[in-house]
Design a protein around this motif. Structure first.
Motif, mmCIF file in Angstrom:
data_model
loop_
_atom_site.group_PDB
_atom_site.id
_atom_site.type_symbol
_atom_site.label_atom_id
_atom_site.label_comp_id
_atom_site.label_asym_id
_atom_site.label_seq_id
_atom_site.Cartn_x
_atom_site.Cartn_y
_atom_site.Cartn_z
ATOM 1 N N LEU A 171 39.923 -4.105 100.222
ATOM 2 C CA LEU A 171 40.111 -2.659 100.311
ATOM 3 C C LEU A 171 41.242 -2.191 99.407
ATOM 4 O O LEU A 171 41.461 -0.997 99.249
ATOM 5 C CB LEU A 171 40.394 -2.254 101.756
ATOM 6 C CG LEU A 171 39.273 -2.571 102.749
ATOM 7 C CD1 LEU A 171 39.688 -2.169 104.160
ATOM 8 C CD2 LEU A 171 37.980 -1.870 102.360
ATOM 9 N N GLN A 172 41.979 -3.128 98.820
ATOM 10 C CA GLN A 172 43.081 -2.790 97.924
ATOM 11 C C GLN A 172 42.908 -3.610 96.660
ATOM 12 O O GLN A 172 42.709 -4.815 96.732
ATOM 13 C CB GLN A 172 44.405 -3.114 98.601
ATOM 14 C CG GLN A 172 45.634 -2.779 97.783
ATOM 15 C CD GLN A 172 46.905 -3.198 98.483
ATOM 16 O OE1 GLN A 172 46.898 -4.122 99.276
ATOM 17 N NE2 GLN A 172 48.006 -2.540 98.184
ATOM 18 N N VAL A 173 42.997 -2.955 95.504
ATOM 19 C CA VAL A 173 42.694 -3.618 94.236
ATOM 20 C C VAL A 173 43.533 -4.877 94.046
ATOM 21 O O VAL A 173 43.029 -5.934 93.692
ATOM 22 C CB VAL A 173 42.910 -2.647 93.056
ATOM 23 C CG1 VAL A 173 42.799 -3.399 91.727
ATOM 24 C CG2 VAL A 173 41.902 -1.520 93.107
ATOM 25 N N THR A 174 44.827 -4.748 94.282
ATOM 26 C CA THR A 174 45.705 -5.889 94.014
ATOM 27 C C THR A 174 45.589 -6.968 95.080
ATOM 28 O O THR A 174 45.929 -8.109 94.828
ATOM 29 C CB THR A 174 47.179 -5.465 93.958
ATOM 30 O OG1 THR A 174 47.573 -4.990 95.243
ATOM 31 C CG2 THR A 174 47.381 -4.375 92.924
ATOM 32 N N GLY A 175 45.120 -6.597 96.261
ATOM 33 C CA GLY A 175 45.112 -7.563 97.358
ATOM 34 C C GLY A 175 46.503 -8.020 97.718
ATOM 35 O O GLY A 175 46.703 -9.138 98.187
ATOM 36 N N GLU A 176 47.485 -7.120 97.516
ATOM 37 C CA GLU A 176 48.888 -7.488 97.729
ATOM 38 C C GLU A 176 49.112 -8.040 99.123
ATOM 39 O O GLU A 176 48.626 -7.502 100.116
ATOM 40 C CB GLU A 176 49.791 -6.273 97.531
ATOM 41 C CG GLU A 176 51.268 -6.540 97.819
ATOM 42 C CD GLU A 176 52.117 -5.284 97.692
ATOM 43 O OE1 GLU A 176 51.582 -4.256 97.267
ATOM 44 O OE2 GLU A 176 53.313 -5.355 98.038
ATOM 45 N N LEU A 177 49.834 -9.151 99.194
ATOM 46 C CA LEU A 177 50.235 -9.721 100.474
ATOM 47 C C LEU A 177 51.610 -9.174 100.850
ATOM 48 O O LEU A 177 52.528 -9.198 100.042
ATOM 49 C CB LEU A 177 50.305 -11.247 100.393
ATOM 50 C CG LEU A 177 49.018 -11.988 100.042
ATOM 51 C CD1 LEU A 177 49.229 -13.491 100.193
ATOM 52 C CD2 LEU A 177 47.866 -11.529 100.901
ATOM 53 N N PHE A 178 51.725 -8.697 102.071
ATOM 54 C CA PHE A 178 52.996 -8.220 102.601
ATOM 55 C C PHE A 178 53.500 -9.297 103.558
ATOM 56 O O PHE A 178 52.852 -9.586 104.564
ATOM 57 C CB PHE A 178 52.815 -6.897 103.337
ATOM 58 C CG PHE A 178 52.430 -5.756 102.440
ATOM 59 C CD1 PHE A 178 51.117 -5.581 102.040
ATOM 60 C CD2 PHE A 178 53.388 -4.860 101.989
ATOM 61 C CE1 PHE A 178 50.753 -4.531 101.202
ATOM 62 C CE2 PHE A 178 53.040 -3.810 101.156
ATOM 63 C CZ PHE A 178 51.712 -3.652 100.762
ATOM 64 N N PHE A 179 54.642 -9.857 103.219
ATOM 65 C CA PHE A 179 55.167 -10.975 103.991
ATOM 66 C C PHE A 179 56.158 -10.525 105.051
ATOM 67 O O PHE A 179 56.900 -9.555 104.875
ATOM 68 C CB PHE A 179 55.882 -11.968 103.064
ATOM 69 C CG PHE A 179 54.958 -12.843 102.276
ATOM 70 C CD1 PHE A 179 54.478 -12.441 101.049
ATOM 71 C CD2 PHE A 179 54.570 -14.082 102.773
ATOM 72 C CE1 PHE A 179 53.619 -13.254 100.317
ATOM 73 C CE2 PHE A 179 53.720 -14.901 102.049
ATOM 74 C CZ PHE A 179 53.248 -14.483 100.814
ATOM 75 N N GLY A 180 56.178 -11.271 106.139
ATOM 76 C CA GLY A 180 57.239 -11.145 107.115
ATOM 77 C C GLY A 180 58.453 -11.936 106.661
ATOM 78 O O GLY A 180 58.444 -12.551 105.588
ATOM 79 N N GLU A 181 59.491 -11.945 107.480
ATOM 80 C CA GLU A 181 60.729 -12.634 107.095
ATOM 81 C C GLU A 181 60.684 -14.115 107.437
ATOM 82 O O GLU A 181 61.602 -14.848 107.099
ATOM 83 C CB GLU A 181 61.929 -11.956 107.753
ATOM 84 C CG GLU A 181 62.115 -10.518 107.277
ATOM 85 C CD GLU A 181 63.505 -9.997 107.488
ATOM 86 O OE1 GLU A 181 63.929 -9.108 106.714
ATOM 87 O OE2 GLU A 181 64.179 -10.452 108.434
ATOM 88 N N GLY A 182 59.628 -14.554 108.081
ATOM 89 C CA GLY A 182 59.436 -15.969 108.311
ATOM 90 C C GLY A 182 60.017 -16.475 109.611
ATOM 91 O O GLY A 182 60.908 -15.856 110.209
ATOM 92 N N SER A 183 59.476 -17.596 110.049
ATOM 93 C CA SER A 183 60.007 -18.326 111.209
ATOM 94 C C SER A 183 60.435 -19.689 110.706
ATOM 95 O O SER A 183 59.597 -20.462 110.222
ATOM 96 C CB SER A 183 58.936 -18.482 112.294
ATOM 97 O OG SER A 183 58.613 -17.249 112.884
ATOM 98 N N ARG A 184 61.714 -19.957 110.810
ATOM 99 C CA ARG A 184 62.238 -21.230 110.312
ATOM 100 C C ARG A 184 62.200 -22.263 111.430
ATOM 101 O O ARG A 184 62.745 -22.037 112.505
ATOM 102 C CB ARG A 184 63.673 -21.062 109.808
ATOM 103 C CG ARG A 184 64.273 -22.334 109.235
ATOM 104 C CD ARG A 184 65.641 -22.072 108.616
ATOM 105 N NE ARG A 184 65.565 -21.134 107.524
ATOM 106 C CZ ARG A 184 65.215 -21.441 106.283
ATOM 107 N NH1 ARG A 184 64.910 -22.701 105.982
ATOM 108 N NH2 ARG A 184 65.184 -20.524 105.342
ATOM 109 N N LEU A 185 61.547 -23.386 111.154
ATOM 110 C CA LEU A 185 61.442 -24.470 112.137
ATOM 111 C C LEU A 185 62.299 -25.645 111.704
ATOM 112 O O LEU A 185 62.178 -26.102 110.564
ATOM 113 C CB LEU A 185 59.986 -24.925 112.280
ATOM 114 C CG LEU A 185 59.755 -26.150 113.161
ATOM 115 C CD1 LEU A 185 60.127 -25.848 114.610
ATOM 116 C CD2 LEU A 185 58.306 -26.631 113.080
#
Lengths: 116, 111
Positions: free
Chosen positions: A99-113
Protein backbone atom coordinates in the motif's frame (compact mmCIF):
# COMPACT_ATOMS: atom_id res chain seq x y z
CA UNK A 1 3.15 8.42 20.69
CA UNK A 2 1.86 6.55 17.62
CA UNK A 3 5.06 4.75 16.67
CA UNK A 4 5.97 1.10 17.09
CA UNK A 5 6.31 0.19 20.73
CA UNK A 6 8.14 -2.79 22.19
CA UNK A 7 8.13 -4.25 25.66
CA UNK A 8 10.21 -4.91 27.66
CA UNK A 9 13.09 -2.71 26.54
CA UNK A 10 15.62 -4.88 28.31
CA UNK A 11 15.36 -8.42 29.64
CA UNK A 12 18.05 -10.26 31.58
CA UNK A 13 17.46 -13.97 32.01
CA UNK A 14 19.30 -17.12 32.89
CA UNK A 15 20.08 -19.75 30.33
CA UNK A 16 17.23 -22.19 29.93
CA UNK A 17 14.47 -19.76 30.86
CA UNK A 18 11.70 -18.70 28.50
CA UNK A 19 11.20 -15.06 27.50
CA UNK A 20 8.46 -13.26 25.61
CA UNK A 21 8.61 -9.93 23.83
CA UNK A 22 5.64 -7.87 22.75
CA UNK A 23 5.32 -5.48 19.83
CA UNK A 24 2.52 -3.02 19.17
CA UNK A 25 2.74 -1.79 15.57
CA UNK A 26 1.46 1.45 14.10
CA UNK A 27 -2.28 0.92 14.13
CA UNK A 28 -3.04 1.05 10.39
CA UNK A 29 -0.05 -1.09 9.37
CA UNK A 30 -0.95 -4.56 8.11
CA UNK A 31 2.58 -5.95 8.02
CA UNK A 32 4.70 -6.69 11.05
CA UNK A 33 8.31 -7.87 11.02
CA UNK A 34 10.71 -9.24 13.59
CA UNK A 35 14.44 -8.72 13.16
CA UNK A 36 17.40 -9.62 15.35
CA UNK A 37 20.47 -7.41 15.65
CA UNK A 38 23.70 -8.42 17.34
CA UNK A 39 26.51 -6.06 18.28
CA UNK A 40 28.25 -4.61 15.26
CA UNK A 41 25.83 -6.19 12.80
CA UNK A 42 22.84 -5.03 10.86
CA UNK A 43 19.32 -6.31 11.56
CA UNK A 44 18.66 -9.86 10.34
CA UNK A 45 15.17 -10.90 9.26
CA UNK A 46 13.42 -13.45 11.45
CA UNK A 47 9.76 -13.53 10.39
CA UNK A 48 6.88 -11.41 9.17
CA UNK A 49 3.11 -11.27 9.34
CA UNK A 50 0.52 -9.86 7.05
CA UNK A 51 -2.43 -9.22 9.31
CA UNK A 52 -2.64 -12.39 11.45
CA UNK A 53 -0.96 -14.72 8.95
CA UNK A 54 2.72 -15.57 9.42
CA UNK A 55 3.92 -15.59 5.82
CA UNK A 56 7.64 -16.20 6.08
CA UNK A 57 10.15 -17.49 8.62
CA UNK A 58 13.90 -17.25 8.33
CA UNK A 59 16.09 -20.30 8.87
CA UNK A 60 17.47 -18.26 11.79
CA UNK A 61 14.19 -18.90 13.58
CA UNK A 62 14.88 -22.21 15.30
CA UNK A 63 12.20 -24.40 16.85
CA UNK A 64 12.76 -22.62 20.14
CA UNK A 65 11.37 -19.42 18.66
CA UNK A 66 7.68 -18.82 18.07
CA UNK A 67 5.88 -15.70 16.97
CA UNK A 68 2.21 -14.89 16.92
CA UNK A 69 0.02 -12.02 15.86
CA UNK A 70 -3.48 -12.81 17.07
CA UNK A 71 -6.20 -10.73 15.46
CA UNK A 72 -3.62 -8.97 13.33
CA UNK A 73 -2.80 -6.38 15.97
CA UNK A 74 0.06 -6.77 18.46
CA UNK A 75 2.63 -9.54 18.11
CA UNK A 76 4.61 -11.64 20.54
CA UNK A 77 7.96 -13.34 20.06
CA UNK A 78 8.71 -16.14 22.50
CA UNK A 79 12.07 -17.79 22.96
CA UNK A 80 12.04 -21.07 24.85
CA UNK A 81 15.04 -22.55 26.67
CA UNK A 82 17.17 -19.49 26.02
CA UNK A 83 20.84 -19.90 25.13
CA UNK A 84 23.67 -17.38 25.46
CA UNK A 85 23.73 -17.09 21.68
CA UNK A 86 20.21 -15.65 21.82
CA UNK A 87 21.57 -12.47 23.42
CA UNK A 88 20.73 -9.71 20.95
CA UNK A 89 18.44 -6.79 20.24
CA UNK A 90 15.08 -7.96 18.93
CA UNK A 91 13.57 -5.33 16.69
CA UNK A 92 9.97 -5.11 15.59
CA UNK A 93 8.94 -3.13 12.53
CA UNK A 94 5.64 -2.46 10.81
CA UNK A 95 4.67 -1.24 7.38
CA UNK A 96 1.83 -0.74 4.97
CA UNK A 97 3.36 -3.27 2.60
CA UNK A 98 2.33 -2.83 -1.00
CA UNK A 99 0.00 0.00 0.00
CA UNK A 100 3.08 2.24 0.17
CA UNK A 101 5.52 2.57 -2.73
CA UNK A 102 8.66 2.45 -0.63
CA UNK A 103 7.40 -0.26 1.70
CA UNK A 104 9.20 1.67 4.43
CA UNK A 105 9.69 -0.25 7.65
CA UNK A 106 9.04 1.70 10.84
CA UNK A 107 11.08 0.23 13.65
CA UNK A 108 10.50 0.18 17.36
CA UNK A 109 13.31 0.86 19.82
CA UNK A 110 13.92 -2.84 20.32
CA UNK A 111 13.97 -5.32 23.17
CA UNK A 112 17.46 -6.13 24.33
CA UNK A 113 17.92 -9.69 25.60
CA UNK A 114 20.85 -10.70 27.78
CA UNK A 115 21.15 -14.40 28.56
CA UNK A 116 23.49 -15.16 31.45
CA UNK B 1 28.73 -14.35 1.51
CA UNK B 2 26.22 -11.81 2.78
CA UNK B 3 23.82 -10.26 0.29
CA UNK B 4 24.82 -6.75 1.37
CA UNK B 5 28.36 -5.81 2.36
CA UNK B 6 29.04 -2.47 4.00
CA UNK B 7 32.39 -0.73 4.41
CA UNK B 8 33.41 -1.26 8.03
CA UNK B 9 33.99 1.66 10.32
CA UNK B 10 34.16 3.32 12.55
CA UNK B 11 34.60 6.73 10.95
CA UNK B 12 35.60 9.81 12.94
CA UNK B 13 35.49 13.15 11.14
CA UNK B 14 35.65 16.83 12.17
CA UNK B 15 32.52 18.92 12.04
CA UNK B 16 31.91 20.25 8.56
CA UNK B 17 33.62 17.36 6.76
CA UNK B 18 32.04 15.27 4.02
CA UNK B 19 31.19 11.74 5.09
CA UNK B 20 31.17 8.98 2.47
CA UNK B 21 29.51 5.65 3.21
CA UNK B 22 29.48 2.69 0.84
CA UNK B 23 27.84 -0.69 0.33
CA UNK B 24 27.87 -3.40 -2.31
CA UNK B 25 25.23 -6.02 -2.96
CA UNK B 26 25.11 -9.30 -4.80
CA UNK B 27 21.47 -9.85 -5.82
CA UNK B 28 20.69 -8.23 -9.17
CA UNK B 29 16.97 -8.44 -8.31
CA UNK B 30 17.35 -5.70 -5.71
CA UNK B 31 15.47 -2.61 -6.87
CA UNK B 32 14.87 -0.46 -3.79
CA UNK B 33 17.81 0.95 -1.86
CA UNK B 34 17.58 2.61 1.50
CA UNK B 35 19.72 4.19 4.15
CA UNK B 36 18.66 3.91 7.76
CA UNK B 37 20.16 5.86 10.64
CA UNK B 38 20.40 4.25 14.06
CA UNK B 39 21.29 6.17 17.18
CA UNK B 40 22.76 4.29 20.10
CA UNK B 41 20.22 1.97 21.77
CA UNK B 42 17.46 3.06 19.39
CA UNK B 43 15.72 1.43 16.46
CA UNK B 44 16.73 2.29 12.88
CA UNK B 45 14.88 5.13 11.14
CA UNK B 46 14.64 5.65 7.40
CA UNK B 47 16.90 8.41 6.15
CA UNK B 48 16.65 8.09 2.38
CA UNK B 49 15.49 5.70 -0.27
CA UNK B 50 16.09 5.43 -4.01
CA UNK B 51 14.56 3.25 -6.68
CA UNK B 52 16.90 1.70 -9.27
CA UNK B 53 20.02 3.59 -10.38
CA UNK B 54 20.61 7.29 -9.93
CA UNK B 55 21.12 10.03 -7.40
CA UNK B 56 18.77 11.48 -4.83
CA UNK B 57 19.46 14.55 -2.74
CA UNK B 58 17.75 15.62 0.47
CA UNK B 59 19.32 18.58 2.20
CA UNK B 60 22.84 17.65 3.25
CA UNK B 61 22.35 14.00 2.26
CA UNK B 62 22.90 12.46 -1.18
CA UNK B 63 22.22 8.82 -2.00
CA UNK B 64 23.71 7.21 -5.10
CA UNK B 65 22.97 3.83 -6.65
CA UNK B 66 24.95 2.27 -9.49
CA UNK B 67 23.19 -0.96 -10.43
CA UNK B 68 25.79 -1.84 -13.07
CA UNK B 69 28.42 -2.20 -10.35
CA UNK B 70 25.97 -3.06 -7.56
CA UNK B 71 27.25 -0.15 -5.51
CA UNK B 72 25.34 2.05 -3.04
CA UNK B 73 26.67 5.27 -1.51
CA UNK B 74 25.54 7.90 0.95
CA UNK B 75 27.24 11.27 1.26
CA UNK B 76 26.74 13.65 4.15
CA UNK B 77 27.86 17.22 3.50
CA UNK B 78 28.70 19.75 6.21
CA UNK B 79 28.52 17.02 8.83
CA UNK B 80 27.25 17.95 12.28
CA UNK B 81 27.79 16.31 15.69
CA UNK B 82 24.10 15.36 15.58
CA UNK B 83 24.92 13.15 12.55
CA UNK B 84 26.90 10.87 14.87
CA UNK B 85 25.14 7.51 14.53
CA UNK B 86 25.33 4.13 12.83
CA UNK B 87 24.28 4.19 9.19
CA UNK B 88 22.78 1.04 7.69
CA UNK B 89 22.31 0.41 4.00
CA UNK B 90 19.36 -1.80 3.09
CA UNK B 91 17.87 -3.14 -0.09
CA UNK B 92 15.06 -5.33 -1.40
CA UNK B 93 13.56 -6.64 -4.63
CA UNK B 94 10.45 -5.00 -6.04
CA UNK B 95 8.22 -7.95 -5.12
CA UNK B 96 9.43 -8.52 -1.57
CA UNK B 97 9.21 -6.02 1.26
CA UNK B 98 11.70 -7.86 3.44
CA UNK B 99 14.88 -5.78 3.71
CA UNK B 100 18.45 -7.08 3.63
CA UNK B 101 20.76 -4.87 5.71
CA UNK B 102 24.46 -4.17 5.71
CA UNK B 103 26.37 -4.44 8.96
CA UNK B 104 26.38 -0.69 9.51
CA UNK B 105 29.05 1.99 9.73
CA UNK B 106 29.37 4.00 12.94
CA UNK B 107 30.13 7.66 12.31
CA UNK B 108 31.35 10.14 14.92
CA UNK B 109 31.43 13.83 14.03
CA UNK B 110 33.76 15.74 16.33
CA UNK B 111 32.80 19.29 17.32
Amino acid sequence: DTGVSQDPRHKITKRGQNVTFRCDPISEHNRLYWYRQTLGQGPEFLTYFQNEAQLEKSRLLSDRFSAERPKGSFSTLEIQRTEQGDSAMYLCASSLGQLQVTGELFFGEGSRLTVL
Amino acid sequence: QKEVEQDPGPLSVPEGAIVSLNCTYSNSAFQYFMWYRQYSRKGPELLMYTYSSGNKEDGRFTAQVDKSSKYISLFIRDSQPSDSATYLCATRPSNDYKLSFGAGTTVTVRA
